[in-house]
Design a protein around this motif. Structure first.
Motif, PDB file in Angstrom:
ATOM      1  N   TRP A  47       1.006  -1.268   0.056  1.00 20.60           N
ATOM      2  CA  TRP A  47      -0.164  -0.036   0.026  1.00 20.60           C
ATOM      3  C   TRP A  47       1.036   1.239  -0.005  1.00 20.60           C
ATOM      4  O   TRP A  47       1.906   1.336   0.873  1.00 20.60           O
ATOM      5  N   TYR A  48       0.553   2.272  -0.735  1.00 25.36           N
ATOM      6  CA  TYR A  48       1.030   3.558  -0.788  1.00 25.36           C
ATOM      7  C   TYR A  48       0.182   4.628  -1.249  1.00 25.36           C
ATOM      8  O   TYR A  48      -0.757   4.259  -1.966  1.00 25.36           O
ATOM      9  N   VAL A  49       0.475   5.700  -0.963  1.00 19.19           N
ATOM     10  CA  VAL A  49      -0.281   6.884  -1.473  1.00 19.19           C
ATOM     11  C   VAL A  49      -0.605   7.113  -2.940  1.00 19.19           C
ATOM     12  O   VAL A  49       0.699   7.060  -3.439  1.00 19.19           O
ATOM     13  N   GLY A  50      -1.580   7.237  -3.439  1.00 21.68           N
ATOM     14  CA  GLY A  50      -1.738   7.213  -4.920  1.00 21.68           C
ATOM     15  C   GLY A  50      -2.055   5.854  -5.784  1.00 21.68           C
ATOM     16  O   GLY A  50      -1.822   5.860  -6.889  1.00 21.68           O
ATOM     17  N   ARG A  51      -1.835   4.874  -4.700  1.00 16.97           N
ATOM     18  CA  ARG A  51      -2.139   3.547  -5.456  1.00 16.97           C
ATOM     19  C   ARG A  51      -3.480   3.441  -6.051  1.00 16.97           C
ATOM     20  O   ARG A  51      -4.341   3.378  -5.213  1.00 16.97           O
ATOM     21  N   PRO A  52      -3.449   3.249  -7.345  1.00 19.00           N
ATOM     22  CA  PRO A  52      -5.024   3.175  -7.817  1.00 19.00           C
ATOM     23  C   PRO A  52      -5.327   1.522  -7.583  1.00 19.00           C
ATOM     24  O   PRO A  52      -4.408   0.392  -7.944  1.00 19.00           O
ATOM     25  N   VAL A  53      -6.489   1.193  -7.292  1.00 18.15           N
ATOM     26  CA  VAL A  53      -6.889  -0.343  -7.019  1.00 18.15           C
ATOM     27  C   VAL A  53      -7.980  -0.644  -7.688  1.00 18.15           C
ATOM     28  O   VAL A  53      -9.054   0.023  -8.194  1.00 18.15           O
ATOM     29  N   LEU A  54      -8.210  -2.034  -8.028  1.00 21.22           N
ATOM     30  CA  LEU A  54      -9.295  -2.600  -8.751  1.00 21.22           C
ATOM     31  C   LEU A  54      -9.620  -3.899  -7.962  1.00 21.22           C
ATOM     32  O   LEU A  54      -8.990  -4.649  -7.496  1.00 21.22           O
ATOM     33  N   VAL A  55     -10.906  -3.769  -7.571  1.00 18.12           N
ATOM     34  CA  VAL A  55     -11.611  -5.063  -6.705  1.00 18.12           C
ATOM     35  C   VAL A  55     -11.723  -5.947  -7.564  1.00 18.12           C
ATOM     36  O   VAL A  55     -12.281  -6.029  -8.560  1.00 18.12           O
ATOM     37  N   THR A  56     -11.172  -7.165  -7.104  1.00 20.70           N
ATOM     38  CA  THR A  56     -11.501  -8.393  -8.031  1.00 20.70           C
ATOM     39  C   THR A  56     -12.298  -9.522  -7.466  1.00 20.70           C
ATOM     40  O   THR A  56     -12.415 -10.551  -8.056  1.00 20.70           O
ATOM     41  N   ALA A  57     -12.952  -9.162  -6.361  1.00 22.58           N
ATOM     42  CA  ALA A  57     -14.120 -10.000  -6.064  1.00 22.58           C
ATOM     43  C   ALA A  57     -15.060  -9.492  -5.233  1.00 22.58           C
ATOM     44  O   ALA A  57     -14.957  -8.328  -4.594  1.00 22.58           O
ATOM     45  N   ASN A  58     -16.210 -10.033  -5.260  1.00 22.88           N
ATOM     46  CA  ASN A  58     -17.603  -9.202  -4.624  1.00 22.88           C
ATOM     47  C   ASN A  58     -17.418  -9.621  -2.966  1.00 22.88           C
ATOM     48  O   ASN A  58     -16.852 -10.764  -2.587  1.00 22.88           O
ATOM     49  N   ASP A  59     -17.747  -8.391  -2.363  1.00 25.66           N
ATOM     50  CA  ASP A  59     -17.677  -8.561  -0.850  1.00 25.66           C
ATOM     51  C   ASP A  59     -18.890  -7.828  -0.324  1.00 25.66           C
ATOM     52  O   ASP A  59     -19.063  -6.649  -0.204  1.00 25.66           O
ATOM     53  N   LEU A  64     -18.661  -4.104  -1.589  1.00 24.72           N
ATOM     54  CA  LEU A  64     -17.727  -3.943  -2.966  1.00 24.72           C
ATOM     55  C   LEU A  64     -17.971  -5.074  -3.776  1.00 24.72           C
ATOM     56  O   LEU A  64     -18.449  -5.977  -3.291  1.00 24.72           O
ATOM     57  N   TYR A  65     -17.778  -4.751  -5.078  1.00 19.89           N
ATOM     58  CA  TYR A  65     -18.109  -5.533  -5.972  1.00 19.89           C
ATOM     59  C   TYR A  65     -16.857  -5.584  -7.109  1.00 19.89           C
ATOM     60  O   TYR A  65     -16.114  -4.738  -7.286  1.00 19.89           O
ATOM     61  N   ASP A 104      -9.197  -8.551  -1.647  1.00 21.93           N
ATOM     62  CA  ASP A 104      -9.221  -8.884  -2.951  1.00 21.93           C
ATOM     63  C   ASP A 104      -9.238  -7.945  -4.016  1.00 21.93           C
ATOM     64  O   ASP A 104      -9.951  -7.130  -4.532  1.00 21.93           O
ATOM     65  N   VAL A 105      -7.990  -7.153  -4.012  1.00 22.44           N
ATOM     66  CA  VAL A 105      -7.818  -6.034  -4.835  1.00 22.44           C
ATOM     67  C   VAL A 105      -6.488  -6.016  -5.445  1.00 22.44           C
ATOM     68  O   VAL A 105      -5.544  -6.946  -5.152  1.00 22.44           O
ATOM     69  N   ALA A 106      -6.367  -5.434  -6.583  1.00 21.45           N
ATOM     70  CA  ALA A 106      -5.076  -5.465  -7.549  1.00 21.45           C
ATOM     71  C   ALA A 106      -4.494  -3.980  -7.910  1.00 21.45           C
ATOM     72  O   ALA A 106      -5.702  -3.325  -7.922  1.00 21.45           O
ATOM     73  N   THR A 107      -3.220  -3.696  -8.113  1.00 20.63           N
ATOM     74  CA  THR A 107      -3.031  -2.478  -8.573  1.00 20.63           C
ATOM     75  C   THR A 107      -3.425  -2.152  -9.890  1.00 20.63           C
ATOM     76  O   THR A 107      -3.559  -3.027 -10.775  1.00 20.63           O
ATOM     77  N   MET A 108      -3.927  -0.844 -10.198  1.00 19.72           N
ATOM     78  CA  MET A 108      -4.469  -0.567 -11.502  1.00 19.72           C
ATOM     79  C   MET A 108      -3.997   0.745 -12.207  1.00 19.72           C
ATOM     80  O   MET A 108      -4.571   1.425 -12.872  1.00 19.72           O
ATOM     81  N   HIS A 109      -2.587   0.574 -12.330  1.00 24.24           N
ATOM     82  CA  HIS A 109      -1.940   1.723 -13.379  1.00 24.24           C
ATOM     83  C   HIS A 109      -2.374   1.123 -14.643  1.00 24.24           C
ATOM     84  O   HIS A 109      -2.503   1.819 -15.649  1.00 24.24           O
ATOM     85  N   ALA A 110      -2.517  -0.353 -14.863  1.00 25.99           N
ATOM     86  CA  ALA A 110      -2.981  -0.738 -16.129  1.00 25.99           C
ATOM     87  C   ALA A 110      -3.936  -1.743 -15.657  1.00 25.99           C
ATOM     88  O   ALA A 110      -4.020  -2.338 -14.694  1.00 25.99           O
ATOM     89  N   MET A 111      -5.006  -2.097 -16.674  1.00 26.90           N
ATOM     90  CA  MET A 111      -6.227  -3.050 -16.525  1.00 26.90           C
ATOM     91  C   MET A 111      -6.274  -3.661 -17.954  1.00 26.90           C
ATOM     92  O   MET A 111      -5.889  -3.190 -18.832  1.00 26.90           O
ATOM     93  N   THR A 112      -6.750  -4.856 -17.623  1.00 28.62           N
ATOM     94  CA  THR A 112      -7.171  -5.752 -19.046  1.00 28.62           C
ATOM     95  C   THR A 112      -8.339  -4.968 -19.634  1.00 28.62           C
ATOM     96  O   THR A 112      -9.186  -4.443 -19.064  1.00 28.62           O
TER      97      THR A 112
END
Length: 598
Positions: free
Chosen positions: A468-480, A485-486, A520-528
């Motif tokens: 974790w760091y300031v400015g980290r964009p995140v993508l939730v990868t599983a429903n909670d 969160l979705y 269940d999150v992933a970094t999102m500087h890029a996404m598929t």
């Protein structure tokens, strides 16, 4: 590794994988089937489902790249031939397809085609595993039974229809939406199609208002309405978008409608513990709703469509919304495209089509149309034409060019997360997306996420190797569902009172979470590109892989480009652009023919 004969040969050639071979061996052993050609047929049927088809077409299996995974299209095989000798075509030595007539006869006579059947051979051509044959047959029967239902009868409600259409769809340029709503009001099942920005949500909102008005005129109670989408993120976007459009209607139209809440299709049908394909609502326990609207239908698999249509009351309206040119479901089936083609050939059902885009400029719209048509010369001319909304970076080694694009955006995001708070950071996040076809490798999401983090570290002298760091964009990868969160939700890590927290754009406003609550999150500087479906950003950068990538397709390219509102930038080569346009996501299915009656 224990496989023998034809299964071993096709496995070593890369046509089949271990899972295909294992299932085929086990089923043949259980049924007492000793013919190796039948075992090959089973393995190919398993492989077809694994690759997104619901059946395997025996007429083209020998030459269809999507069916066999061998690049025969690049080695000059005649696409009209059957029973091709792959050795003669340059494939691995000793690999030959069975003789077609004998192969079909062996499948028909096999105990695996007996009672109960494991294999189904339809039209002596399409080979199914029994489950998918039954699901396809059920979806067809349920939908065709609904075509005979005409909800809007003559009388006061019918007489008020035209006035209502003119009142709700009164804005300039809304003629297509008005006609689409007119079609939907006169049939029980409607497929509403259109590209990004064509007004699908506007049409849905106006249509719901008119359905409520029709009920009131007829002396009925207000309709019970369900809004659903395949994923949590898509359902949140649906609720937000419909809410915004309803807010533009008159107070009288809004007051007729109940409060609307969009949910996932899974949640609508009701989870059943221990099963991912059976639900609380089904043919014996129908949904109570009078109107069911499903958005992003291109992402709905055959299995989920079967569960949905059997759970809807015969007298309820079903409105399926989506873009058939986008990527299809990750599971088996291309249901929306089949519905558009199959129902579109019938006289008793009309497809509601929206064609005019109101989202992006004419250049991006023209580019999207050229991609959809597969016109490589026009696509390349638009990419190189110098329009301010379109850029083409033709560089086989794009690192330096991408650094100039990605690093400034990442630094702006970091500054907003440090100083501006959650809303400001989310606004910056929505300005740009880097979209990749792959997850891994030099063109993949993982590589570029790490590369951007290295660049940020070089610029700021901070260690960004922590999770974790300031400015980290995140993508939730599983429903909670516990914390709302979705899968597909996006957010930014911000500094709040000396603590790191993640601000997620919930669709109803920013919501802040402690980082410890998010697993269940992933970094999102890029996404598929697959994950980007249904979303949009002001500026999109599309990184195309090499021309030999098996993921490149026209649908993938179209989906990526149409995520942009203002600017799209394509990074790749002419060869990769041409390769994408030449390849279609072709999934074998019999649903279109069943619906059309052919």
């Amino acid at each position: 590794m224990r496989a023998e004969g034809v299964l071993a040969q096709f496995n070593r050639a890369g046509v089949l994988e271990a899972a295909d071979v294992h299932v085929a061996q086990r089923l043949c052993a259980l049924a007492g089937e000793a013919n190796p050609d039948v075992g090959l047929a089973v393995a190919l049927a398993v492989r077809a489902v694994r690759n997104g088809s619901v059946c395997v077409d025996l007429d083209s299996v020998g030459v269809d790249l999507a069916s066999i995974g061998v690049g025969l299209d690049s080695i000059g095989v005649d696409s009209g031939s059957v029973g091709v000798d792959l050795q003669a075509a340059g494939a691995p030595a000793g690999l030959t397809w069975p003789e077609p007539a004998a192969w079909r006869a062996a499948i028909r006579d096999s105990p695996l085609s007996g009672t109960p059947p494991v294999l189904r051979l339809e039209h002596d051509r399409l080979l199914y595993l029994d489950r998918y044959w039954r699901e396809e047959d059920q979806v067809c029967r349920d939908l065709l039974e609904r075509t005979a239902i005409r909800p809007l009868a003559d009388g006061p409600a019918g007489a008020a229809l035209e006035a209502g259409l003119l009142r709700v769809f009164h804005r300039t340029g809304s003629e297509e939406q008005r006609e689409a709503a007119r079609i939907a009001l006169t049939q029980a099942t409607t497929v509403l199609t259109g590209g990004p920005g064509t007004g699908k949500t506007t049409t849905v909102a106006g249509l719901l208002a008119l359905i409520a008005e029709q009920a009131e005129i007829g002396g009925h109670r207000p309709p019970r309405i369900a809004l659903a989408a395949p994923t949590g993120k898509a359902s949140a976007r649906l609720q937000q978008a419909v809410g915004e459009e309803l807010g533009l209607l008159s107070a009288a139209d809004r007051d007729r409608l109940p409060e609307l809440h969009a949910v996932t299709i899974h949640r609508l049908l009701g989870f059943r513990p221990g099963s991912a394909t059976r639900f609380r609502h089904h043919r014996g326990n129908r949904l109570p709703h009078d109107v069911v609207v499903v958005d992003e239908t291109s992402m709905v698999s055959l299995t989920m469509m079967a569960r949905l249509v059997e759970a809807i009351r015969p007298d309820a309206r079903l409105i399926l919304v989506g873009d058939p040119d986008q990527l299809t479901s990750v599971d088996a089936g291309a249901v929306l495209a089949d519905l558009v083609d199959g129902l579109g050939e019938r006289e008793d059902n009309r497809i509601a089509r929206l064609r005019t885009s109101h989202r992006f400029g004419s250049a991006i719209g023209a580019l999207a149309s050229a991609i959809r048509a597969g016109d490589a010369e026009q696509v390349l001319a638009l990419l190189r034409g110098g329009d301010p909304g379109i850029a083409f970076i033709e560089d086989p080694e794009p690192t330096a060019a991408l650094r100039r694009i990605l690093l400034p955006h990442a630094l702006r995001l970091r500054s907003a997360a440090l100083e501006g708070g959650g809303r400001a950071a989310l606004d910056v996040l929505e300005r740009h997306r880097l979209l990749c076809a792959h997850r891994e490798g030099p063109f993949g999401v993982r590589h570029w996420n790490r590369q951007v983090e290295r660049w940020i570290g070089d610029e700021t002298a901070e260690n960004l190797w922590a999770d974790w760091y300031v400015g980290r964009p995140v993508l939730v990868t599983a429903n909670d569902y516990g914390i709302g969160l979705y899968n597909g939700d996006t957010g930014v890590t911000v500094a709040e009172a000396g603590q790191l927290r993640v601000v997620i754009d919930s669709g109803l406003g920013p919501v802040s979470y402690a980082t410890s609550r998010l697993s269940d999150v992933a970094t999102m500087h890029a996404m598929t590109i697959h994950k980007s479906q249904g979303s949009q950003a002001a500026e999109i950068t599309v990184l195309l892989p090499g021309a030999d990538s098996r993921l490149l397709s026209r649908e993938l390219f179209y989906t990526a480009v149409t995520r942009a509102k203002d600017t799209v930038r394509v990074v790749g080569t002419e060869d990769s652009v041409r390769a994408a346009l030449d390849r279609r996501v072709l999934r074998a299915s019999g649903l279109r023919g069943r619906l059309a009656g052919s």
